[in-house]
Design an enzyme around this catalytic site. Structure first.
Site, mmCIF file in Angstrom:
data_model
loop_
_atom_site.group_PDB
_atom_site.id
_atom_site.type_symbol
_atom_site.label_atom_id
_atom_site.label_comp_id
_atom_site.label_asym_id
_atom_site.label_seq_id
_atom_site.Cartn_x
_atom_site.Cartn_y
_atom_site.Cartn_z
ATOM 1 N N HIS A 1 -11.812 -6.045 8.260
ATOM 2 C CA HIS A 1 -12.448 -5.737 6.974
ATOM 3 C C HIS A 1 -13.683 -4.880 7.222
ATOM 4 C CE1 HIS A 1 -10.078 -9.326 6.022
ATOM 5 N NE2 HIS A 1 -10.036 -8.888 4.793
ATOM 6 N N GLU B 1 0.834 -1.214 0.000
ATOM 7 C CA GLU B 1 0.000 0.000 0.000
ATOM 8 C C GLU B 1 0.860 1.251 0.000
ATOM 9 O OE1 GLU B 1 -0.565 -2.648 1.868
ATOM 10 O OE2 GLU B 1 -2.473 -3.363 1.077
#
Lengths: 285, 430
Positions: free
Chosen positions: A126, A56
């Site tokens: 999540h 990322e």
């Protein structure tokens, strides 16, 4: 269209109108784990729609470079929960690029997309709503849509905006609702909240998924308590539209903010504090 | 999707290929070896259980063109630089050295807040800078004054940045030595270490898809190479085939941390190579080698659309910064060795003298000239006002958002009501 299709449509329009636009991230090439980039690689080529290695901070740093060189990067973080390795790149680099270089260089063409929020089975990694972390960073724009029509218009606005934008997509909404969404290009204004229901007794403010929860609250409050609510979708978290909310609260005299993120230091606290100050010190009456 | 049957097919074809592999001269295989079939892996099966170890492999060589005495060892490798350019390069190094000395003193006098010299790394910077195309966008870490100076960013520009005066292009927002200039295709530096490395990769990718025939370049230290950004950048550049030149200035220390506490293995060069990047280790004190390697890497990067990596060895003769005292952690003998043997400027001078381009007289007169140039620039910079205080609020966004406008107005009101408490006279406008 449902929300993930409206995202694809916004990306499609961006790739079509801007030959320097690139869409990339983890698993983006085959269509993305949420299917938001389906068909784009076939249509625009692997140079412009592509997979990146799994990093990322690499994605964010690489994207900033593209923007500095005048291209239009639209980077995907696979989940907002995994945006934190990119935090330094977003907060110290993207947000400060224009400022620290005296406006000689900027990465304003950068847009980062990330699915956020809870769906019910995503557990702790999540499900997060990290908008407040980024809201504390001048130089960024942070946007969260409530549905397909807004998603396409606001994402297009982010892509066209001359400042780095983070676009959080509440992933529970990807397939939950269908709206009429124009196939062609359009954008909706950033930093403008939208009054969805007019009312007189209390102002309700939310964004993303919470807007739908608050719609139910509006009904329940009317039915059970005979309370007439005004509902506002904030839409842009940073820089946020203080005026629309302040005007509403000046009228109703009460404010309730609902967000999915943790309470302490949440963006609701910022709104609550600012609105109290603005009603006292600025003339919104 | 590759089917199992086709995988088996490939396996059968590869099975009987005879391969004699010479792995750095350590192991020789003379029998038929069976190839491994696995996505993204080129390998052969072995029945020997061996853990591969860099300690057992040959270390990467260090490229040089001239020896410590400034003599070119292999004439065919001597770069084709005009006498005029060579002298210009030397003069840049000399001015840079004087600027560092004077700026260091100015910091000690309290005229500027902070400074970082490049002592020992001047030729690394000038030599590599000369190897780039002037429009290749470059990113620095903080010890790259010589690079932007080569591109025409003046001594006055640099001193103004260090002073944060109203000639500072960056509007007084950065600490000293964080130079940058659009005109000179040099991106202003961030104090965060390593963050600029993936940016250069992104720029290279944009150049590639726009067919610009430009590469990008990025400088960083061996310490910054430990940051996650560096690893991500190397990997992205190799996988996405980006025309970027990585220049790792291995100067032996990251503030006080010696290389032995920074990395294991064969330096940064071996690491870069393992990412699949074409890599060379260069004697960073040899200006000809730095120039030649950068120029060659630059040409190949643009032609082949791929990254190149230069690990440049140049011992840091000075302190990390004016906030540092390296005598506390540096070995005095080591420092002495490098001062005598490793100072790159006298080595370059010897080369020029042998070519008849320089002598003691020119050295003496140019030293005076260089000092004068720096002092003149300093005197001019010293007289400038500080930047407009309103710059605190501008350029946060392209246009100032409403809430920031409100904050700006509240702040202005406070300053104007208390003007006697603030040094407004030192600033340009208000």
């Amino acid at each position: 269209m449902n929300l993930f299709e409206s995202i694809t449509s916004a990306l499609d329009c961006a790739l079509k109108r801007d030959p320097s636009a690139c869409v990339f991230g983890e698993d983006v090439g085959f269509g993305g784990v949420f299917r938001c980039t389906v068909g784009l690689q076939e249509k625009y080529g692997a140079d412009r729609v592509f997979n990146t290695p799994l990093s990322e901070q690499g994605i964010a740093g690489f994207a900033i470079g593209l923007a500095v060189a005048g291209a239009t990067p639209i980077a995907e973080m696979q989940f907002a929960d995994y945006i934190f390795p990119a935090f330094d790149q977003i907060v110290n680099e993207a947000a400060k690029f224009r400022y620290r270089s005296g406006n000689l260089f900027d990465c304003g063409k950068l847009t980062i997309r990330a699915p956020c929020g809870a769906v019910g089975h995503g557990a702790l990694y999540h499900s997060q709503s990290p908008e407040a972390y980024f809201a504390h960073t001048p130089g960024l724009k942070v946007v969260i849509p409530r549905g397909p029509f807004n998603a396409k218009g606001l994402l297009t606005a982010c892509i066209n905006d001359p400042n780095p934008c983070i676009f959080f997509e509440p992933k529970i909404l990807y397939r939950s609702a269908i709206e009429e969404v124009p196939v062609g290009d359009y954008s909706l204004p950033l930093s403008q909240a939208e009054v969805l229901v007019e009312g007189s007794d209390i102002t309700l403010v939310g964004w993303g998924t919470q807007v739908h929860v608050l719609r139910e609250v509006v009904k329940l409050a009317q039915e059970k308590l005979k309370v007439n609510c005004e509902l506002i979708d904030l839409r842009t978290i940073l820089p946020w539209d203080e005026e629309t909310i302040a005007k509403s609260v000046a009228k109703t005299g009460r404010l309730l903010i609902a967000h999915e993120a943790p309470l302490t230091g949440g963006f609701g606290a910022e709104i609550a504090a600012s609105i109290q100050v603005s009603l006292i010190t600025r003339a919104y009456y | 999707m590759l089917k199992v049957s086709s995988l088996l097919n490939i396996a059968t074809k590869l099975k009987n290929v005879c391969s004699i592999v010479n792995m750095a001269g350590y192991r020789q295989y003379s029998q038929n070896r069976e190839a491994v079939v696995f996505p993204g892996i080129q390998s052969h099966y072995t029945e020997e259980m061996v853990f591969s170890d860099i300690q057992n492999e040959e270390k990467m060589d260090t490229f040089r063109i001239m020896n410590l005495k400034g003599k070119v060892i292999n004439k065919t490798m001597e770069p084709d630089l005009s006498n005029e350019t060579l002298v210009k390069m030397y003069k840049h190094c000399i001015i840079h050295k004087h600027m560092d000395k004077i700026m260091h003193e100015l910091q000690r006098q309290g005229r500027i807040s902070f400074y970082m010299t490049s002592r020992g790394e001047e030729v690394l910077q000038t030599g590599s800078a000369a190897g780039f195309h002037p429009e290749d966008l470059l990113f620095g870490q903080y010890r790259e004054a010589g690079v932007i100076f080569w591109r025409g960013f003046s001594v006055y520009d640099m001193i103004s940045q260090c002073y944060s005066n109203n000639s500072d292009l960056l509007k007084g927002r950065n600490m000293p030595v964080h130079y940058g200039s659009k005109e000179h295709h040099f991106v202003p530096m961030s104090s965060c270490l390593g963050t600029q490395i993936p940016h250069a990769v992104g720029v290279a990718y944009a150049n590639k898809i726009k067919n610009k025939n430009l590469c990008s370049g990025v400088y960083f230290g061996e310490g910054a190479s430990s940051e996650g950004d560096a690893h991500a950048a190397f990997n992205f550049a190799a996988v996405l085939k980006c025309p970027v030149i990585f220049i790792c200035r291995n100067n032996g220390y990251a503030i006080s941390t010696p290389t032995k506490d920074q990395y294991s293995g064969d330096g940064l060069a071996a690491r870069a190579k393992s990412y699949g990047i074409s890599t060379i280790r260069v004697d960073g004190n040899d200006i000809l080698a730095m120039y030649a390697a950068t120029k060659q890497a630059r040409e190949l990067a643009v032609k082949k659309n791929k990254p190149y990596f230069i690990e440049a060895l140049a011992y840091r003769l000075g302190d990390h910064s004016t906030s540092d005292d390296s005598t506390v952690y540096k070995n005095a003998e080591e420092q002495e060795y490098w001062l005598v043997q490793g100072d790159p400027i006298p080595r370059f001078r010897k080369y020029l003298q042998d070519k008849g381009l320089w002598d003691d007289k020119t050295e003496e007169s140019f030293n005076k000239e260089a000092k004068k140039e720096v002092l003149t620039a300093f005197k001019k910079a010293d007289k400038q006002l500080k930047p407009n205080p309103n710059f605190m609020f501008t350029d946060v966004y392209k246009e100032m958002p409403e809430r920031l406008q409100n904050q700006h107005q509240d702040w202005r009101k406070h300053i104007l009501e208390n003007a006697d408490k603030y040094p407004l006279a030192n600033h340009d406008q208000f």
